[in-house]
Design a protein around this motif. Sequence first.
Motif, PDB file in Angstrom:
ATOM      1  N   ALA A  61      -7.298   2.028  -4.111  1.00  0.00           N
ATOM      2  CA  ALA A  61      -7.957   2.276  -2.524  1.00  0.00           C
ATOM      3  C   ALA A  61      -6.411   2.985  -2.343  1.00  0.00           C
ATOM      4  CB  ALA A  61      -8.032   1.479  -1.411  1.00  0.00           C
ATOM      5  N   ARG A  62      -5.430   2.762  -3.037  1.00  0.00           N
ATOM      6  CA  ARG A  62      -3.567   3.090  -2.527  1.00  0.00           C
ATOM      7  C   ARG A  62      -4.196   4.871  -3.659  1.00  0.00           C
ATOM      8  NH1 ARG A  62       1.178  -0.659  -4.898  1.00  0.00           N
ATOM      9  NH2 ARG A  62      -0.007   0.003  -6.848  1.00  0.00           N
ATOM     10  N   ALA A  63      -4.248   4.580  -4.642  1.00  0.00           N
ATOM     11  CA  ALA A  63      -3.851   5.380  -5.792  1.00  0.00           C
ATOM     12  C   ALA A  63      -4.246   6.810  -5.408  1.00  0.00           C
ATOM     13  CB  ALA A  63      -4.559   5.217  -7.177  1.00  0.00           C
ATOM     14  N   VAL A  64      -6.421   5.857  -4.817  1.00  0.00           N
ATOM     15  CA  VAL A  64      -7.099   7.002  -4.111  1.00  0.00           C
ATOM     16  C   VAL A  64      -6.752   8.001  -2.557  1.00  0.00           C
ATOM     17  CG1 VAL A  64      -9.353   7.713  -2.510  1.00  0.00           C
ATOM     18  CG2 VAL A  64      -9.822   6.145  -4.629  1.00  0.00           C
ATOM     19  N   TYR A  65      -5.973   6.775  -1.810  1.00  0.00           N
ATOM     20  CA  TYR A  65      -5.357   7.525  -0.046  1.00  0.00           C
ATOM     21  C   TYR A  65      -3.982   8.911  -0.982  1.00  0.00           C
ATOM     22  CZ  TYR A  65      -2.728   8.124   3.578  1.00  0.00           C
ATOM     23  OH  TYR A  65      -1.614   8.492   4.347  1.00  0.00           O
ATOM     24  N   LEU A 121      -8.528   8.870 -11.612  1.00  0.00           N
ATOM     25  CA  LEU A 121      -7.938   7.163 -11.728  1.00  0.00           C
ATOM     26  C   LEU A 121      -8.596   6.583 -13.667  1.00  0.00           C
ATOM     27  CD1 LEU A 121      -6.803   4.644 -10.145  1.00  0.00           C
ATOM     28  CD2 LEU A 121      -8.862   4.435  -9.789  1.00  0.00           C
ATOM     29  N   ILE A 122      -6.784   5.913 -13.586  1.00  0.00           N
ATOM     30  CA  ILE A 122      -7.030   5.053 -14.747  1.00  0.00           C
ATOM     31  C   ILE A 122      -6.684   3.785 -15.045  1.00  0.00           C
ATOM     32  CG2 ILE A 122      -6.290   4.757 -17.350  1.00  0.00           C
ATOM     33  CD1 ILE A 122      -4.606   8.126 -16.942  1.00  0.00           C
ATOM     34  N   LEU A 123      -7.814   2.862 -15.438  1.00  0.00           N
ATOM     35  CA  LEU A 123      -7.846   1.539 -15.034  1.00  0.00           C
ATOM     36  C   LEU A 123      -7.410   0.942 -16.297  1.00  0.00           C
ATOM     37  CD1 LEU A 123     -11.049   1.173 -13.186  1.00  0.00           C
ATOM     38  CD2 LEU A 123      -8.209   1.527 -11.911  1.00  0.00           C
ATOM     39  N   PHE A 134       0.987  -1.624  -0.321  1.00  0.00           N
ATOM     40  CA  PHE A 134       0.149  -0.259   0.370  1.00  0.00           C
ATOM     41  C   PHE A 134       0.753   1.499  -0.087  1.00  0.00           C
ATOM     42  CE2 PHE A 134      -2.483   3.304   1.703  1.00  0.00           C
ATOM     43  CZ  PHE A 134      -4.078   2.732   1.274  1.00  0.00           C
ATOM     44  N   PHE A 135       2.069   1.410   0.154  1.00  0.00           N
ATOM     45  CA  PHE A 135       2.846   2.277   0.800  1.00  0.00           C
ATOM     46  C   PHE A 135       4.437   1.946   0.198  1.00  0.00           C
ATOM     47  CE2 PHE A 135       0.062   3.211   4.697  1.00  0.00           C
ATOM     48  CZ  PHE A 135      -0.192   3.995   4.426  1.00  0.00           C
ATOM     49  N   LEU A 136       4.193   1.225  -0.834  1.00  0.00           N
ATOM     50  CA  LEU A 136       5.325   1.188  -1.181  1.00  0.00           C
ATOM     51  C   LEU A 136       5.957   2.155  -2.518  1.00  0.00           C
ATOM     52  CD1 LEU A 136       7.424  -1.448  -2.269  1.00  0.00           C
ATOM     53  CD2 LEU A 136       5.632  -1.570  -4.340  1.00  0.00           C
ATOM     54  N   GLY A 137       6.991   2.729  -2.358  1.00  0.00           N
ATOM     55  CA  GLY A 137       8.105   3.830  -2.777  1.00  0.00           C
ATOM     56  C   GLY A 137       7.268   5.142  -1.995  1.00  0.00           C
ATOM     57  N   SER A 138       6.192   5.480  -0.957  1.00  0.00           N
ATOM     58  CA  SER A 138       5.782   6.418  -0.132  1.00  0.00           C
ATOM     59  C   SER A 138       6.076   6.564   1.307  1.00  0.00           C
ATOM     60  CB  SER A 138       4.467   6.962  -0.917  1.00  0.00           C
ATOM     61  OG  SER A 138       4.620   7.034  -2.495  1.00  0.00           O
ATOM     62  N   GLU A 139       6.877   5.462   1.577  1.00  0.00           N
ATOM     63  CA  GLU A 139       6.992   4.940   3.553  1.00  0.00           C
ATOM     64  C   GLU A 139       6.825   6.071   4.158  1.00  0.00           C
ATOM     65  OE1 GLU A 139       8.648   3.614   0.645  1.00  0.00           O
ATOM     66  OE2 GLU A 139       8.205   1.718   0.624  1.00  0.00           O
ATOM     67  N   MET A 140       6.052   5.805   5.442  1.00  0.00           N
ATOM     68  CA  MET A 140       6.263   6.766   6.131  1.00  0.00           C
ATOM     69  C   MET A 140       6.909   6.674   7.565  1.00  0.00           C
ATOM     70  SD  MET A 140       1.789   7.181   7.063  1.00  0.00           S
ATOM     71  CE  MET A 140       1.119   7.847   6.521  1.00  0.00           C
ATOM     72  N   THR A 141       7.766   7.668   8.315  1.00  0.00           N
ATOM     73  CA  THR A 141       8.421   7.723   8.697  1.00  0.00           C
ATOM     74  C   THR A 141       8.561   8.366  10.293  1.00  0.00           C
ATOM     75  OG1 THR A 141       9.885   9.199   7.622  1.00  0.00           O
ATOM     76  CG2 THR A 141      10.345   6.800   6.861  1.00  0.00           C
ATOM     77  N   LYS A 142       9.394   7.809  10.652  1.00  0.00           N
ATOM     78  CA  LYS A 142       9.352   8.708  11.997  1.00  0.00           C
ATOM     79  C   LYS A 142      10.751   8.614  12.691  1.00  0.00           C
ATOM     80  CE  LYS A 142       8.402   5.143  15.096  1.00  0.00           C
ATOM     81  NZ  LYS A 142       7.287   3.883  15.622  1.00  0.00           N
ATOM     82  N   GLY A 143      11.001   9.692  14.269  1.00  0.00           N
ATOM     83  CA  GLY A 143      12.380   9.537  14.083  1.00  0.00           C
ATOM     84  C   GLY A 143      12.641  10.826  13.478  1.00  0.00           C
ATOM     85  N   PRO A 144      14.599  11.006  14.337  1.00  0.00           N
ATOM     86  CA  PRO A 144      14.824  12.617  13.415  1.00  0.00           C
ATOM     87  C   PRO A 144      16.073  12.194  12.818  1.00  0.00           C
ATOM     88  CG  PRO A 144      16.004  11.174  15.978  1.00  0.00           C
ATOM     89  CD  PRO A 144      14.569  11.275  14.954  1.00  0.00           C
ATOM     90  N   TRP A 145      16.568  12.463  11.742  1.00  0.00           N
ATOM     91  CA  TRP A 145      16.731  12.526  10.787  1.00  0.00           C
ATOM     92  C   TRP A 145      18.538  12.389  11.248  1.00  0.00           C
ATOM     93  CZ3 TRP A 145      21.323  14.933   8.444  1.00  0.00           C
ATOM     94  CH2 TRP A 145      21.801  14.009   6.876  1.00  0.00           C
TER      95      TRP A 145
END
Length: 305
Positions: free
Chosen positions: A177-181, A187-189, A120-131
Amino acid sequence: MTSNGTGTHGAVLPDTAPDRNGPIVELRGAGKSYGNIRALHGVDLEVHPSQVTCVLGDNGAGKSTLIKIISGLHQHTEGDVLVDGEPVRFTTPREALDKGIATVYQDLATVPLMPVWRNFFLGSEMTKGPWPIRRLDIARMKETADQELRNMGIVLDDLEQPIGTLSGGQRQCVAIARAVYFGARVLILDEPTAALGVKQSGVVLKYIAAARDRGLGVIFITHNPHHAYMVGDHFSVLRLGTLELSAARSEITLEELTNHMAGGAELAALKHELAQVRGVDVEELPEAEDLTAPVATSPSSEGTS
């Protein structure tokens, strides 16, 4: 590429759909030539919010070329492509994505052995913590993926299961759902029901309608007129790179749409030749004039539904 969860995530919601009458994407006389070969010529198309635009055609009709132009993979060589009324010339798919145009191809761009939430998050992963020691925010990604899937009516018991274990219809729905989020407005299917059975095709069609209800403009590429007629608001039929038919749902029946898809006009024109073949009964074959559409109208003549 990582993300901290800000930006366009969840940008398209039921109460935030674009409130405008004009099309999001519009093609005016668009075409594409590869050297001396003209793959697409003189195509007019409009994609409105909360509307499913079905593009139908046999193999070689120009559907793939049309997808590539709108999604930014190839540039058009004639005509104009407009987004929100402004002419554009995409040079990369990323530019199209930045305008809210997302494409779900048949291969779905998923990794079969990865869990559903990772895909679902492939290529756009959420991260946390300091750089520079940021790490994946797994808990938030799982929670968000589950919530967004449920918003589309998709309930999965285990987001840790490899996405390859899901049915074809379920994988298509996760990709939608991933594209909508991630903020898609269009949306091209690409042939989402081509390799699916009747039941799974019905599942995908259900979520196409759900995407439309959330305010997206959907371009449904298919060669199946029955699937198109179940969810479509406007129908465009391509034949040999040109637009043969452009009609609103109220202007065409399923039988007429099927005849156009099957090349009924060409078959009817051969009736006099078939009549000369011994053993062929042509009395029940339709005449050429019986297979013409009532009115081939421009998409701009109709409203959204």
